[in-house]
Design an enzyme around this catalytic site. Structure first.
Site, PDB file in Angstrom:
ATOM      1  N   ASN A 154       0.806  -1.212   0.000  1.00 47.43           N
ATOM      2  CA  ASN A 154       0.000   0.000   0.000  1.00 47.43           C
ATOM      3  C   ASN A 154       0.845   1.270   0.000  1.00 47.43           C
ATOM      4  O   ASN A 154       0.339   2.372   0.243  1.00 47.43           O
ATOM      5  CB  ASN A 154      -0.943   0.017   1.211  1.00 47.43           C
ATOM      6  N   ILE A 176       1.123   6.905   0.347  1.00 53.47           N
ATOM      7  CA  ILE A 176       0.449   5.893   1.152  1.00 53.47           C
ATOM      8  C   ILE A 176      -1.009   5.777   0.742  1.00 53.47           C
ATOM      9  O   ILE A 176      -1.696   6.784   0.602  1.00 53.47           O
ATOM     10  CB  ILE A 176       0.509   6.282   2.649  1.00 53.47           C
ATOM     11  N   CYS A 177      -1.465   4.535   0.562  1.00 58.64           N
ATOM     12  CA  CYS A 177      -2.879   4.313   0.269  1.00 58.64           C
ATOM     13  C   CYS A 177      -3.575   3.955   1.574  1.00 58.64           C
ATOM     14  O   CYS A 177      -3.438   2.846   2.072  1.00 58.64           O
ATOM     15  CB  CYS A 177      -3.034   3.183  -0.739  1.00 58.64           C
ATOM     16  N   LEU A 178      -4.256   4.913   2.135  1.00 57.64           N
ATOM     17  CA  LEU A 178      -4.889   4.688   3.437  1.00 57.64           C
ATOM     18  C   LEU A 178      -6.183   5.495   3.451  1.00 57.64           C
ATOM     19  O   LEU A 178      -6.173   6.698   3.179  1.00 57.64           O
ATOM     20  CB  LEU A 178      -3.935   5.149   4.552  1.00 57.64           C
TER      21      LEU A 178
END
Lengths: 200, 153
Positions: free
Chosen positions: B80, B87-89
């Site tokens: 991620n 950041i993939c959040l």
């Protein structure tokens, strides 16, 4: 143009011949104006909500502009990476144009006005606004509202307003504050059927 | 810095110094109080254990109405997190809420290190490896942690 320059004895500017660094974005911004009702902006038409196709048009306009930058008849050869980036931008913009986001989702000014106020006597020392983090009673004239979520979370009016104008959810429990607006589709009429991007 | 710093940011910064979250530190720059140098330790028991990851964090003008901008500076092998450290959040994107804070976001990032989610990948290559050969992926993550995220003394 030459008349002006001759009259004023100005040498033609060499940079006139260079390609524009950026495409003209005025069309995009004009279109955006129609759909942007955020913040203090008021909808510019009598229908309170922008049409999905207007939102699509805004996305599409920007995508077209990027596409122009991409295939610039190039004195400057765009590097591969920037070309790739623009390609991706265009793709995602066109995607958004295909599926325009559900208009501007926030609550109305009337909704904010009608929020339940919390009187000063009900405020405790240890209560603070989750957004600014300040104790409500630090303010000698606190203006605190309760959201109609289950937790009845309280916020400074000034803090919660910009949030729910764009996102109609309680910041604490993410509960939706208003039901999705169901706008009856505009009555189909001849001109709508022949809508053409060229004249959009 | 023309605009005065909102009280909320001052409070958050003070609390980060006075009651630090274990394994996490965030220090504002002297010349820009909205720009933080962040350090996150890899969670124990994860393939990032023992690593110390540097991140940069920036609070945009409309914070807390919009999420902080955060990026890994230290290279990390994670499905991620992409090559640029982005950041993939969810809480940094659609699920941001102004009730969240720097400390809660950094805790979420630390938790993301403990629980990589290859089903919602940002780094396709890593996510593919993670799904097809998890043991190998975890081994690579360990190696990268030793290589890039170990304090040089």
């Amino acid at each position: 143009m030459s008349g002006y320059e001759v009259e004023h004895g100005i040498q033609p500017q060499p940079q006139d011949q260079q390609p524009r660094r950026r495409p003209d974005l005025t069309t995009f911004f004009a279109t955006l104006d129609h759909v942007d009702t955020s913040g203090a902006r008021q909808p510019q038409n009598t229908h309170a909500l922008p049409m999905p196709r207007d939102i699509s048009a805004a996305f599409r306009n920007l995508a077209n502009a990027y596409e122009m930058m991409r295939s610039s008849d190039g004195h400057v050869e765009p590097s591969d990476s920037s070309d790739e980036l623009l390609g991706r931008l265009v793709e995602s913009l066109m995607e958004s144009a295909e599926h325009p986001p559900p208009e501007v989702q926030g609550v109305s000014d009337e909704y904010i006005e009608q929020l339940e106020r919390v009187p000063k006597k009900k405020l405790r020392e240890n209560m603070s606004c989750p957004i600014c983090g300040n104790a409500f009673l630090e303010d000698s004239h606190p203006l605190v509202v309760k959201l109609p979520c289950q937790g009845e979370h309280a916020f400074d009016l000034e803090c919660i307003q910009p949030w729910i104008k764009l996102n109609p959810t309680c910041p604490m429990d993410r509960q939706q504050l208003i039901k999705k607006k169901t706008v009856p589709p505009p009555p189909p009429d001849e001109e709508d059927g022949e809508y053409d991007e060229m004249f959009g | 810095m023309a605009a005065p710093l909102p009280k909320r940011i001052i409070k958050e910064t003070e609390r980060l110094q006075n009651e630090p979250v274990p394994g996490i530190s965030a220090l504002p720059h002297d010349d820009n109080a909205r720009y933080f140098d962040v350090m996150v330790e890899g969670p124990g028991g994860s393939c990032y254990e023992g690593g110390v990851f540097n991140l940069e964090l920036f609070l945009p003008d409309d914070y807390p109405m919009t999420a902080p901008k955060i990026r890994f500076l230290t290279r990390i092998y994670h499905p991620n997190i992409d090559r640029l450290g982005r950041i993939c959040l969810d809480v940094l994107k659609n699920n941001w809420s102004p009730a969240l804070q720097i400390r809660t976001i950094l805790l979420s990032i630390q938790a993301l290190l403990g629980a990589p989610n290859p089903e919602d990948p940002l780094n396709e290559a890593v996510a593919k490896q993670w799904k097809e050969n998890q043991a190998e992926a975890i081994k690579t993550a360990r190696e990268w942690t030793a290589l890039y995220a170990t304090a040089k003394k």
